[in-house]
Design an enzyme around this catalytic site. Structure first.
Site, PDB file in Angstrom:
ATOM      1  N   CYS A  30       0.313  -1.726  -0.276  1.00 38.44           N
ATOM      2  CA  CYS A  30       0.408   0.154  -0.028  1.00 38.44           C
ATOM      3  C   CYS A  30       0.809   1.301  -0.268  1.00 38.44           C
ATOM      4  O   CYS A  30       0.206   2.339  -0.197  1.00 38.44           O
ATOM      5  CB  CYS A  30      -1.012   0.027   0.956  1.00 38.44           C
ATOM      6  SG  CYS A  30       0.202  -0.371   2.963  1.00 38.44           S
ATOM      7  N   ASN A  31       1.902   0.827   0.131  1.00 42.02           N
ATOM      8  CA  ASN A  31       2.493   2.673   0.417  1.00 42.02           C
ATOM      9  C   ASN A  31       4.340   2.035  -0.209  1.00 42.02           C
ATOM     10  O   ASN A  31       4.627   3.488  -0.702  1.00 42.02           O
ATOM     11  CB  ASN A  31       3.106   2.437   2.014  1.00 42.02           C
ATOM     12  CG  ASN A  31       2.702   3.297   2.557  1.00 42.02           C
ATOM     13  OD1 ASN A  31       1.838   3.831   2.663  1.00 42.02           O
ATOM     14  ND2 ASN A  31       1.953   2.379   4.218  1.00 42.02           N
ATOM     15  N   SER A  68       9.604   2.358   5.784  1.00 43.86           N
ATOM     16  CA  SER A  68       8.311   2.614   6.276  1.00 43.86           C
ATOM     17  C   SER A  68       7.545   3.819   6.953  1.00 43.86           C
ATOM     18  O   SER A  68       8.157   4.484   7.182  1.00 43.86           O
ATOM     19  CB  SER A  68       7.636   1.346   6.700  1.00 43.86           C
ATOM     20  OG  SER A  68       8.302   0.073   6.590  1.00 43.86           O
ATOM     21  N   GLU A  98       7.877  -1.139  11.389  1.00 48.72           N
ATOM     22  CA  GLU A  98       7.079  -1.705  11.164  1.00 48.72           C
ATOM     23  C   GLU A  98       7.293  -3.065  11.090  1.00 48.72           C
ATOM     24  O   GLU A  98       7.854  -3.271   9.912  1.00 48.72           O
ATOM     25  CB  GLU A  98       5.273  -1.388  10.540  1.00 48.72           C
ATOM     26  CG  GLU A  98       5.816  -0.944   9.063  1.00 48.72           C
ATOM     27  CD  GLU A  98       5.793  -2.515   7.937  1.00 48.72           C
ATOM     28  OE1 GLU A  98       5.197  -3.127   8.311  1.00 48.72           O
ATOM     29  OE2 GLU A  98       5.386  -1.481   6.968  1.00 48.72           O
ATOM     30  N   PRO A  99       6.410  -4.481  11.318  1.00 52.12           N
ATOM     31  CA  PRO A  99       7.337  -5.220  11.189  1.00 52.12           C
ATOM     32  C   PRO A  99       6.282  -6.360   9.435  1.00 52.12           C
ATOM     33  O   PRO A  99       6.619  -7.004   8.907  1.00 52.12           O
ATOM     34  CB  PRO A  99       6.696  -6.235  12.430  1.00 52.12           C
ATOM     35  CG  PRO A  99       5.991  -6.148  12.491  1.00 52.12           C
ATOM     36  CD  PRO A  99       6.059  -4.265  12.300  1.00 52.12           C
ATOM     37  N   GLN A 100       5.313  -5.867   9.147  1.00 50.63           N
ATOM     38  CA  GLN A 100       4.585  -6.990   7.871  1.00 50.63           C
ATOM     39  C   GLN A 100       5.593  -6.082   6.689  1.00 50.63           C
ATOM     40  O   GLN A 100       5.451  -7.162   5.945  1.00 50.63           O
ATOM     41  CB  GLN A 100       3.059  -5.536   7.876  1.00 50.63           C
ATOM     42  CG  GLN A 100       2.518  -6.325   8.768  1.00 50.63           C
ATOM     43  CD  GLN A 100       2.330  -5.267  10.175  1.00 50.63           C
ATOM     44  OE1 GLN A 100       3.478  -4.327  10.116  1.00 50.63           O
ATOM     45  NE2 GLN A 100       1.909  -5.432  11.524  1.00 50.63           N
ATOM     46  N   GLY A 137     -12.547  -6.990   4.319  1.00 55.47           N
ATOM     47  CA  GLY A 137     -11.707  -6.853   3.705  1.00 55.47           C
ATOM     48  C   GLY A 137     -10.946  -8.799   4.665  1.00 55.47           C
ATOM     49  O   GLY A 137     -11.997  -8.787   6.046  1.00 55.47           O
ATOM     50  N   THR A 153      -3.850  -6.895   7.050  1.00 59.85           N
ATOM     51  CA  THR A 153      -3.378  -4.860   7.490  1.00 59.85           C
ATOM     52  C   THR A 153      -5.463  -5.664   8.934  1.00 59.85           C
ATOM     53  O   THR A 153      -5.131  -5.208   9.511  1.00 59.85           O
ATOM     54  CB  THR A 153      -4.159  -4.689   6.259  1.00 59.85           C
ATOM     55  OG1 THR A 153      -2.762  -4.520   5.775  1.00 59.85           O
ATOM     56  CG2 THR A 153      -4.459  -3.142   7.425  1.00 59.85           C
TER      57      THR A 153
END
Length: 413
Positions: free
Chosen positions: A50-51, A105, A110-112, A185, A189
């Site tokens: 998404c980023n 990030s 952030e770990p994702q 969804g 996330t």
């Protein structure tokens, strides 16, 4: 072979551009195959979140990747050169390690992103897009990232986009246990949002997903209700909070549906967070009174506040990234030197075998083994030293001082 990353992220491009350059897991294999069909592209890995959307490859020129990206039909009329960045060799290695560590990030640490990078690597490897260079780089990146996260506090005090959304929702509804919540969804996330909301006291959930079975899998542990995407308009009037994060290419919640829900809610406020790219909720919905709609970019201010808790750890992590990037590039040089060493050894062994064959034949014709061995040693020495000696004389004649100094160091003279 050169290393190159070319892409866009939340710092270089606005949401309106990023959402047009998203590659879903379903599209990625075909996209990679298309990219590999480009001249000079032998290896490629595509990371799309998404980023950020980034391509890691082994081409010389970023223009090759830019041309390919510009061919994507959804980018018609957009000049990517204004938003894209490129990093090469050690800068590329440094960048990938920063991304994997969460240092690049929107939510610091952030770990994702590491999991997303690993999935992108496995997918690219599965379809044959990863060769020796990327196949060597990414395992090293994963090992370095693991070390950075374990030896620093970059992952302490967990914050994420999911956590930031929950903080924002609490500003509108201080008692989450009294709220009806619709989550749209069924990806990582939404699972994180679900977990954070539940830990903050929320108990009344509806989970909407394209696949009802998947929605039920997420809903059951929390005793939530799973619904179909087509049921969203029916449930909108009942909920206080809507959070959406799907991979849909078209909006799932329109302004009209929200407007209708507001009339039934008698103007009670509605908190909405759109974490999807492309967006799930029509942006015009934000124009409605009593609607508090936030998208990914809106979260940056709140996330910036949370970054302060990780700044000290980030400095330590940055130092480790620099050290690990330099170490990798040095190891890469050692690996490349290995080919030279192997060819040198093979050449000397070939000369040895040739002279040994002559010496063995000479043994059959003489009774003086010492003379044979001396002759063998003399000839082998001359053969081994002939090429280096010739090159050194040429270097002296051409005044190649650095080459002569290197020879002294190489041969310990």
């Amino acid at each position: 072979m050169p290393l190159l990353v070319c892409g866009i992220n939340h710092q270089s491009a606005p949401l309106t551009v990023r959402e047009k350059l998203v590659f879903t897991p379903e599209r990625t294999p075909l996209a990679l195959q298309s990219l590999l069909a480009e001249k000079a592209v032998n290896e490629a890995l595509l990371l799309s979140t998404c980023n950020r959307t980034e391509i890691y490859t082994t081409v010389d020129e970023a223009a090759t990747i830019l041309r390919w990206l510009s061919k994507q039909p959804q980018l018609s009329g957009i000049d990517l050169r204004s938003f894209c960045y490129a990093r090469r060799d050690i800068e590329m290695v440094r960048h990938v390690m920063r991304v994997g560590s969460g240092l690049d990030s929107m939510v610091l640490g952030e770990p994702q992103i590491l999991g997303q990078m690993k999935q992108a690597y496995l997918l690219a490897r599965r379809i044959g897009a990863v060769g020796s260079e990327l196949g060597r780089l990414f395992p090293a990146v994963f090992a370095a990232t693991k070390r950075i996260r374990s030896e620093t506090a970059i992952g302490a005090n967990p914050v994420s986009i999911a956590y930031a959304v929950v903080q924002l929702a609490k500003r509108i509804f201080s008692h989450l246990n009294q709220c009806q919540i619709l989550l749209i969804g069924a990806g990582e996330t939404i699972e994180l949002v679900f977990s954070h909301l539940y830990n903050q006291g929320a108990r009344h959930f509806f989970i909407a997903n394209r696949t009802l079975t998947r929605a039920k899998q997420i809903a059951e542990p929390y005793h939530a209700q799973a619904i179909r995407l087509s049921d969203i308009p029916t449930y909108l009037p009942k909920v206080d909070i809507v959070i959406s994060a799907t991979m849909s290419q078209l909006p799932l919640v329109g302004k009209g549906a929200v407007e209708s829900a507001l009339r039934q809610r008698k103007r009670r406020p509605l908190f909405m967070a759109d974490l999807a790219l492309p967006r799930d909720i029509e942006p015009e919905t934000a124009q409605l009174e009593d609607v508090y709609l936030y998208n990914i970019d809106d979260l940056q201010t709140l996330i910036a506040q949370n970054r302060q808790t990780r700044e000290a750890a980030a400095k330590q992590a940055e130092a480790m990234v620099e050290m690990q990037a330099i170490h990798y590039m040095r190891q890469l040089q050692v690996h490349k030197a290995g080919d030279t060493i192997r060819r040198f050894r093979e050449r000397v062994e070939m000369l040895r075998d040739q002279e040994l064959e002559k010496a063995l034949a000479h043994f059959q014709r003489t009774n003086d083994p010492k003379a044979v061995i001396a002759h063998f040693a003399h000839n082998l020495t001359n053969k081994i030293l002939h090429q280096p000696t010739t090159k050194l004389r040429q270097a002296a004649y051409e005044d190649q001082v650095q080459l002569l100094l290197s020879a002294k160091e190489l041969f310990d003279l």
